[in-house]
Design an enzyme around this catalytic site. Structure first.
Site, PDB file in Angstrom:
ATOM      1  N   ARG A   1      -6.734 -29.693 -26.163  1.00  0.00           N
ATOM      2  CA  ARG A   1      -7.699 -29.075 -25.236  1.00  0.00           C
ATOM      3  C   ARG A   1      -8.897 -28.490 -25.990  1.00  0.00           C
ATOM      4  O   ARG A   1     -10.028 -28.558 -25.508  1.00  0.00           O
ATOM      5  CB  ARG A   1      -6.992 -27.984 -24.438  1.00  0.00           C
ATOM      6  CG  ARG A   1      -7.868 -27.397 -23.357  1.00  0.00           C
ATOM      7  CD  ARG A   1      -7.052 -26.566 -22.385  1.00  0.00           C
ATOM      8  NE  ARG A   1      -7.834 -26.124 -21.269  1.00  0.00           N
ATOM      9  CZ  ARG A   1      -7.982 -24.845 -20.924  1.00  0.00           C
ATOM     10  NH1 ARG A   1      -7.402 -23.897 -21.641  1.00  0.00           N
ATOM     11  NH2 ARG A   1      -8.712 -24.518 -19.879  1.00  0.00           N
TER      12      ARG A   1
ATOM     13  N   HIS B   1     -12.779 -29.239 -25.060  1.00  0.00           N
ATOM     14  CA  HIS B   1     -13.741 -28.181 -24.760  1.00  0.00           C
ATOM     15  C   HIS B   1     -14.857 -28.131 -25.793  1.00  0.00           C
ATOM     16  O   HIS B   1     -15.941 -27.641 -25.504  1.00  0.00           O
ATOM     17  CB  HIS B   1     -13.029 -26.833 -24.624  1.00  0.00           C
ATOM     18  CG  HIS B   1     -12.307 -26.693 -23.322  1.00  0.00           C
ATOM     19  ND1 HIS B   1     -12.133 -25.493 -22.678  1.00  0.00           N
ATOM     20  CD2 HIS B   1     -11.728 -27.619 -22.526  1.00  0.00           C
ATOM     21  CE1 HIS B   1     -11.469 -25.686 -21.546  1.00  0.00           C
ATOM     22  NE2 HIS B   1     -11.201 -26.970 -21.439  1.00  0.00           N
TER      23      HIS B   1
ATOM     24  N   GLY C   1     -21.845 -32.551 -27.266  1.00  0.00           N
ATOM     25  CA  GLY C   1     -21.406 -32.236 -28.556  1.00  0.00           C
ATOM     26  C   GLY C   1     -20.038 -31.907 -29.078  1.00  0.00           C
ATOM     27  O   GLY C   1     -19.578 -30.802 -28.906  1.00  0.00           O
TER      28      GLY C   1
ATOM     29  N   ASN D   1     -12.536 -20.661 -20.858  1.00  0.00           N
ATOM     30  CA  ASN D   1     -11.922 -20.505 -22.182  1.00  0.00           C
ATOM     31  C   ASN D   1     -11.233 -19.165 -22.397  1.00  0.00           C
ATOM     32  O   ASN D   1     -10.237 -19.082 -23.127  1.00  0.00           O
ATOM     33  CB  ASN D   1     -13.001 -20.675 -23.269  1.00  0.00           C
ATOM     34  CG  ASN D   1     -13.488 -22.117 -23.367  1.00  0.00           C
ATOM     35  OD1 ASN D   1     -12.832 -23.028 -22.856  1.00  0.00           O
ATOM     36  ND2 ASN D   1     -14.622 -22.330 -23.997  1.00  0.00           N
TER      37      ASN D   1
ATOM     38  N   HIS E   1      -2.929 -33.658 -19.344  1.00  0.00           N
ATOM     39  CA  HIS E   1      -2.151 -32.609 -18.673  1.00  0.00           C
ATOM     40  C   HIS E   1      -0.661 -32.956 -18.593  1.00  0.00           C
ATOM     41  O   HIS E   1       0.126 -32.173 -18.066  1.00  0.00           O
ATOM     42  CB  HIS E   1      -2.733 -32.331 -17.283  1.00  0.00           C
ATOM     43  CG  HIS E   1      -4.043 -31.600 -17.343  1.00  0.00           C
ATOM     44  ND1 HIS E   1      -4.778 -31.266 -16.231  1.00  0.00           N
ATOM     45  CD2 HIS E   1      -4.749 -31.123 -18.398  1.00  0.00           C
ATOM     46  CE1 HIS E   1      -5.872 -30.618 -16.597  1.00  0.00           C
ATOM     47  NE2 HIS E   1      -5.893 -30.531 -17.910  1.00  0.00           N
TER      48      HIS E   1
HETATM   49  C1  HEM Z   1     -10.674 -33.233 -15.376  1.00  0.00           C
HETATM   50  C2  HEM Z   1     -11.006 -31.977 -15.431  1.00  0.00           C
HETATM   51  C3  HEM Z   1     -10.132 -30.914 -16.053  1.00  0.00           C
HETATM   52  C4  HEM Z   1      -9.888 -29.691 -15.530  1.00  0.00           C
HETATM   53  C5  HEM Z   1     -10.425 -29.129 -14.219  1.00  0.00           C
HETATM   54  C6  HEM Z   1      -8.999 -29.019 -16.442  1.00  0.00           C
HETATM   55  C7  HEM Z   1      -8.517 -27.739 -16.267  1.00  0.00           C
HETATM   56  C8  HEM Z   1      -7.514 -27.171 -17.007  1.00  0.00           C
HETATM   57  C9  HEM Z   1      -6.898 -25.902 -16.727  1.00  0.00           C
HETATM   58  C10 HEM Z   1      -7.299 -24.955 -15.611  1.00  0.00           C
HETATM   59  C11 HEM Z   1      -5.918 -25.717 -17.635  1.00  0.00           C
HETATM   60  C12 HEM Z   1      -4.974 -24.519 -17.740  1.00  0.00           C
HETATM   61  C13 HEM Z   1      -5.652 -23.408 -18.508  1.00  0.00           C
HETATM   62  C14 HEM Z   1      -4.947 -22.088 -18.358  1.00  0.00           C
HETATM   63  O1  HEM Z   1      -4.373 -21.840 -17.283  1.00  0.00           O
HETATM   64  O2  HEM Z   1      -4.983 -21.278 -19.309  1.00  0.00           O
HETATM   65  C15 HEM Z   1      -5.906 -26.855 -18.495  1.00  0.00           C
HETATM   66  C16 HEM Z   1      -5.051 -27.028 -19.557  1.00  0.00           C
HETATM   67  C17 HEM Z   1      -5.080 -28.103 -20.403  1.00  0.00           C
HETATM   68  N1  HEM Z   1      -6.031 -29.105 -20.406  1.00  0.00           N
HETATM   69 FE1  HEM Z   1      -7.333 -29.491 -18.936  1.00  0.00          FE
HETATM   70  N2  HEM Z   1      -8.725 -29.844 -17.492  1.00  0.00           N
HETATM   71  C18 HEM Z   1      -9.401 -31.007 -17.309  1.00  0.00           C
HETATM   72  C19 HEM Z   1      -9.428 -32.092 -18.167  1.00  0.00           C
HETATM   73  C20 HEM Z   1      -8.800 -32.111 -19.389  1.00  0.00           C
HETATM   74  C21 HEM Z   1      -9.020 -33.105 -20.419  1.00  0.00           C
HETATM   75  C22 HEM Z   1     -10.035 -34.242 -20.322  1.00  0.00           C
HETATM   76  C23 HEM Z   1      -8.200 -32.792 -21.454  1.00  0.00           C
HETATM   77  C24 HEM Z   1      -8.035 -33.480 -22.801  1.00  0.00           C
HETATM   78  C25 HEM Z   1      -8.390 -34.707 -23.083  1.00  0.00           C
HETATM   79  C26 HEM Z   1      -7.442 -31.637 -21.064  1.00  0.00           C
HETATM   80  C27 HEM Z   1      -6.444 -31.056 -21.799  1.00  0.00           C
HETATM   81  C28 HEM Z   1      -5.721 -29.952 -21.413  1.00  0.00           C
HETATM   82  C29 HEM Z   1      -4.502 -29.520 -22.068  1.00  0.00           C
HETATM   83  C30 HEM Z   1      -3.799 -30.264 -23.186  1.00  0.00           C
HETATM   84  C31 HEM Z   1      -4.113 -28.336 -21.444  1.00  0.00           C
HETATM   85  C32 HEM Z   1      -2.909 -27.451 -21.815  1.00  0.00           C
HETATM   86  C33 HEM Z   1      -3.345 -26.469 -22.897  1.00  0.00           C
HETATM   87  C34 HEM Z   1      -2.239 -25.531 -23.361  1.00  0.00           C
HETATM   88  O3  HEM Z   1      -1.128 -25.547 -22.855  1.00  0.00           O
HETATM   89  O4  HEM Z   1      -2.559 -24.722 -24.285  1.00  0.00           O
HETATM   90  N3  HEM Z   1      -7.860 -31.230 -19.829  1.00  0.00           N
HETATM   91  N4  HEM Z   1      -6.895 -27.726 -18.108  1.00  0.00           N
END
Ligand code: HEM
Length: 330
Positions: free
Chosen positions: A65, A69, A85, A107, A206
């Site tokens: 993630r 970001h 970037g 973040n 995810h």
């Molecule tokens: C499509 C739009 C996306 C949205 C709206 C989104 C949103 C989120 C949100 C809200 C979380 C949870 C954060 C939290 O509650 O602290 C999350 C976690 C995560 N996202 Fe996304 N995300 C998106 C796309 C992506 C993409 C493209 C990737 C990587 C290629 C990604 C990788 C991750 C990962 C691996 C987590 C888990 C992180 C952890 O457990 O520390 N996400 N995302």
């Protein structure tokens, strides 16, 4: 020219410039960039990532993630007003000159893994001082994290340089929100030069990782779904417990597999934005394809990561190779 038409043409000029910059930059990246200058770089990063994920499997998700970001935010090319970037900007702590990205809404209290990146950087500096950028370390660490948990291996193109600034406002505006609908998601990724297929494949990240209650409460209580409501409601009450965590793929929370997509077909997407990928729209077919063939998902994910990793990179003499990822060289 009418204001709307003028605005549209400015937007399309920006889009074309963005694509040109992205294409030019990726043309300058190379798989062999550190072969002569730091032959041990990739092995050093890989063993550090493997060890970190063994200690804490969720760290694989967190590193992945961080890279996403990073790639979606930065304004190094401010004169073009481009927000591009993979430049390590997400790693910069706030300074007197700028407020960084770590305090932005998506973040803050959410991104993790900065200590692991700092430790990888220290290990790489020990074998090759001032040679390997933080942006490249993130790109390689993200790949290694996914592969450690079951993703397909792929070659990371290298040669990114690090930014000397970061943008709080762009982190707030350019990172996708959980309230996004399908067309918002498609547009947000298209703005970065990524296709709808890239967007769906990348969202498959995810399949590992967790989300905080505050990010799925309104879906849990306000939308029809097949979530395991009793268990999730205990984790995420109507009020309080904002930071309580639930896996986004409860079937196999730390395996990089297709189960996330199977869950979407069952209307079990934890985030509103994830469920949008299977909600009667244009991406349903792709979700079905990934749910029935994990190999296709992994291959498409790897290709999309390479494309995402080329977004608006700094190369050549641009930017710098930071010595410590959290601050610009003095
Ligand atoms: C499509 C739009 C996306 C949205 C709206 C989104 C949103 C989120 C949100 C809200 C979380 C949870 C954060 C939290 O509650 O602290 C999350 C976690 C995560 N996202 Fe996304 N995300 C998106 C796309 C992506 C993409 C493209 C990737 C990587 C290629 C990604 C990788 C991750 C990962 C691996 C987590 C888990 C992180 C952890 O457990 O520390 N996400 N995302």
């Amino acid at each position: 020219m009418a204001a709307a038409a003028f605005f549209a043409s400015v937007v399309s000029v920006r889009a074309v410039l963005l694509l040109c910059v992205a294409a030019a930059a990726s043309a300058q990246l190379s798989a062999t960039f550190y072969d002569a200058s730091c032959p041990r770089a990739l092995a050093t990063i890989r063993s550090a990532v493997t060890a970190a994920v063994r200690r804490d499997p969720r760290m694989g998700a967190s590193l992945l993630r961080l890279f996403f970001h990073d790639c979606f935010v930065q304004a190094s090319l401010r004169f073009f007003l481009l927000s591009v970037g993979c430049d390590g900007s997400v790693l910069l702590a706030d300074t007197a000159n700028f407020t960084g990205e770590q305090g932005s809404f998506p973040n803050k209290g959410s991104l993790r893994g900065f200590d692991v990146v700092d430790s990888i950087k220290a290990q790489v500096e020990a074998v090759c001082p001032r040679t390997v950028s933080c942006a490249d370390i993130l790109a390689v660490a993200a790949r290694d994290a996914a592969v450690t948990l079951g993703g397909s291996p792929y070659t990371v193109l290298l040669g990114r340089r690090d930014s000397t600034t970061a943008s709080l406002s762009l982190a707030n505006s350019d990172l996708p929100s959980t309230t996004a609908n399908l067309s918002d998601l498609i547009t947000g990724f298209a703005r970065k030069g990524l296709s709808t297929t890239d967007m769906v494949a990348l969202s498959g990240a995810h399949t590992i990782g967790q989300a905080q209650c505050t990010n799925f409460r309104s879906r849990l209580y306000g939308e029809s779904n097949n979530l395991n409501a009793a268990a999730l409601r205990a984790t995420c009450p109507q009020s309080g417990g904002d930071g309580n965590l639930a896996p986004m793929d409860p079937a196999t929370p730390t395996a990089f597999d297709k189960a996330f997509f199977t869950g979407l077909i069952q209307q079990r997407g934890l985030l509103h934005s994830d469920q949008q990928l299977f909600s009667g729209g244009a991406t349903d077919a792709l979700v079905r394809a990934y749910a029935s063939n994990g190999g296709t998902f992994r291959t498409d994910f790897a290709a999309a990561m390479v494309r995402m990793g080329s977004i608006g990179v700094l190369t050549g003499n641009q930017g710098q190779v930071r010595v410590a990822c959290s601050r610009v060289n003095s």
